[in-house]
Scaffold this active site. Structure first.
Site, PDB file in Angstrom:
ATOM      1  N   THR A  99       0.831  -1.220   0.000  1.00 41.48           N
ATOM      2  CA  THR A  99       0.000   0.000   0.000  1.00 41.48           C
ATOM      3  C   THR A  99       0.860   1.263   0.000  1.00 41.48           C
ATOM      4  O   THR A  99       0.687   2.151  -0.837  1.00 41.48           O
ATOM      5  CB  THR A  99      -0.923   0.013   1.237  1.00 41.48           C
ATOM      6  N   THR A 124       5.231  11.449   7.368  1.00 40.75           N
ATOM      7  CA  THR A 124       5.251  11.422   8.830  1.00 40.75           C
ATOM      8  C   THR A 124       6.630  11.769   9.375  1.00 40.75           C
ATOM      9  O   THR A 124       7.645  11.519   8.708  1.00 40.75           O
ATOM     10  CB  THR A 124       4.842  10.018   9.325  1.00 40.75           C
ATOM     11  N   ASP A 125       6.663  12.279  10.608  1.00 37.81           N
ATOM     12  CA  ASP A 125       7.966  12.557  11.241  1.00 37.81           C
ATOM     13  C   ASP A 125       8.720  11.263  11.543  1.00 37.81           C
ATOM     14  O   ASP A 125       9.918  11.286  11.820  1.00 37.81           O
ATOM     15  CB  ASP A 125       7.778  13.392  12.524  1.00 37.81           C
ATOM     16  N   GLU A 126       8.017  10.103  11.494  1.00 37.93           N
ATOM     17  CA  GLU A 126       8.695   8.841  11.810  1.00 37.93           C
ATOM     18  C   GLU A 126       9.781   8.495  10.801  1.00 37.93           C
ATOM     19  O   GLU A 126      10.628   7.642  11.065  1.00 37.93           O
ATOM     20  CB  GLU A 126       7.684   7.686  11.904  1.00 37.93           C
ATOM     21  N   TYR A 152       6.743   0.173   9.108  1.00 39.29           N
ATOM     22  CA  TYR A 152       5.854   1.274   8.722  1.00 39.29           C
ATOM     23  C   TYR A 152       6.660   2.492   8.291  1.00 39.29           C
ATOM     24  O   TYR A 152       6.470   3.045   7.203  1.00 39.29           O
ATOM     25  CB  TYR A 152       4.928   1.634   9.895  1.00 39.29           C
ATOM     26  N   LYS A 156       7.044   4.430   4.621  1.00 37.98           N
ATOM     27  CA  LYS A 156       6.702   5.844   4.390  1.00 37.98           C
ATOM     28  C   LYS A 156       7.917   6.610   3.841  1.00 37.98           C
ATOM     29  O   LYS A 156       7.776   7.462   2.954  1.00 37.98           O
ATOM     30  CB  LYS A 156       6.223   6.503   5.690  1.00 37.98           C
ATOM     31  N   PRO A 207      -2.976  -0.315  28.732  1.00 36.91           N
ATOM     32  CA  PRO A 207      -1.657  -0.939  28.519  1.00 36.91           C
ATOM     33  C   PRO A 207      -0.598   0.059  28.041  1.00 36.91           C
ATOM     34  O   PRO A 207      -0.563   0.444  26.871  1.00 36.91           O
ATOM     35  CB  PRO A 207      -1.945  -1.979  27.419  1.00 36.91           C
TER      36      PRO A 207
END
Ligand code: NAD
Ligand code: DAU
Length: 338
Positions: A99, A124-126, A152, A156, A207
């Protein structure tokens, strides 16, 4: 103008659809596969607008995407469509590659074939990896190296590189935004803030991974929408813009704030096994978008989190349907015996 919003049945895409319908005269077409994260109920009010249309389809299906471009002849594409949850990518990376990478490349091919005024990639900042907890002086700028931690974020970052490559090689008029963590209405309950609100409302354990000391830089979703709107209209082709509002919080601070707003006990907090490869701290330097485009976030975290909790209280039917379905199996797989 006609704007195609891919992934518009998800959290941020859905909020962006409403932002456009409220703040512009543009026609909006939402193109979405309706995966587990896509929800037509999010778009129920948009469906009432004559300016809005929904098309179900997959960004990684070339035939469907070309048909969409042929039929809609869009001016602008804003690509939100993605597999977006880090924990799911750790369990099973493949769909993220299909995707997030192949899907983006097919959208770019369609832009090349049919022509487009602007392609915007919601990143994304990731993609920058993480910052150490003991260096609060460091921030992600647009010049920070890509240094991904999860399947992930790697997917990106790959998509961002493709956007830059197509922009340079085929002159696709593209822009990229890299935003920090969003929160607000229509956020799928697998993510930290909605999960904690809903568990607390149901008196279930909350959690918290590891010691709860990881830091995220929270931005109210409407502020992300206003940034993207500005970039597609005034942003410079070929540029990357970081988006964030300096709202850094540890996960434990966020969880305790939610419990306080709901009047619930901190005894509900349960520390569980940490996420593999868990990024320590994200923190955006938004100087470029602020100085070049005049963007400023409007919502402070203390107000945004109250509005968000209120939204989940007022929209129980939206999330109760989600948590009573397939989500139950997901929750058991990810959290039982963690
Ligand atoms: P989400 O998971 O809530 O929504 C994703 C949407 O994309 C869903 O509606 C889903 O059905 C759709 N989709 C998935 N695969 C598709 C495909 N193959 N074809 C067409 N549609 C497909 O995600 P979100 O949190 O709203 O994130 C949207 C985008 O913003 C993503 O690209 C994400 O990487 C990025 N982003 C998210 C955040 C955040 O905090 N949530 C922050 C920065 C950037
Ligand atoms: O920074 C932008 C990114 O923010 C987006 O690109 C992603 O699509 C989005 O999902 C988000 O990623 P995070 O991994 O930061 O978000 P998540 O809500 O999954 O987790 C936030 C923090 O909370 C993280 O440190 C892990 C922790 N956490 C999360 C969950 C789901 C917990 O402690 N317990 C949980 O149950």
């Amino acid at each position: 103008m006609k704007i195609i919003v891919t992934g518009g049945a998800g959290f941020i895409g859905g909020n962006f659809v409403y932002y456009l319908l409220k703040n512009s005269d543009d026609e909006v077409v939402c193109y979405d596969k309706l995966t587990y994260a896509g929800n037509l109920e999010t778009l129920a009010d948009a469906m009432k607008s004559p300016k809005f249309k929904f098309v179900r389809g997959d960004i990684s299906n070339r035939e469907e995407v070309y048909k969409l471009f042929e039929e809609e002849n869009p001016d602008i594409i804003v690509n939100f469509a993605a597999e977006s949850h880090v924990d799911r990518s750790i369990e099973d990376p493949e769909l993220f590659l299909r995707t997030n990478i192949i899907g983006t490349s097919i959208l770019l091919d369609a832009c090349k074939k049919f022509g487009i005024k602007r392609y915007h990639q919601v990143s994304t900042d990731e993609v920058y990896g993480d910052l150490p907890l003991d260096r609060p002086d460091l921030f992600f700028t647009e010049k920070t190296n890509l240094h991904t931690s999860s399947p992930y974020s790697a997917s990106k970052a790959s998509a961002d590189l493709l956007v830059q490559a197509y922009s340079r090689t085929y002159q696709i008029p593209a822009t990229i935004s890299r935003c920090s963590n969003n929160y607000g209405p229509y956020h799928f309950p697998e993510k930290l803030i909605p999960l904690m609100i809903i568990n607390a409302l149901n008196d279930k354990k909350l959690p918290v991974y590891g010691k709860g000391i990881n830091v995220r830089d929270w931005l109210y979703v409407e502020d992300h929408c206003s940034a993207i709107d500005l970039i597609i209209r005034k942003g410079k082709v070929g540029e990357i813009y970081n988006v964030g509002g300096h709202n850094e919080k540890t996960n434990l601070e966020v969880v305790k704030t939610i419990l306080k707003i709901l009047g619930k006990s901190e005894d509900l907090i349960e520390f569980v096994t940490d996420r593999k490869g868990h990024d320590q701290r994200y923190a955006i330097d938004p100087t470029k978008i602020s100085t070049e485009l005049g963007w400023t976030p409007q919502t402070k975290f203390d107000d945004g989190i109250k509005k968000t909790v209120a939204w989940y209280l007022e929209n129980k039917s939206w999330w109760e349907k989600i948590i009573s379905g397939e989500y139950k199996n997901y929750y058991a797989k990810m959290y039982d015996n963690r």
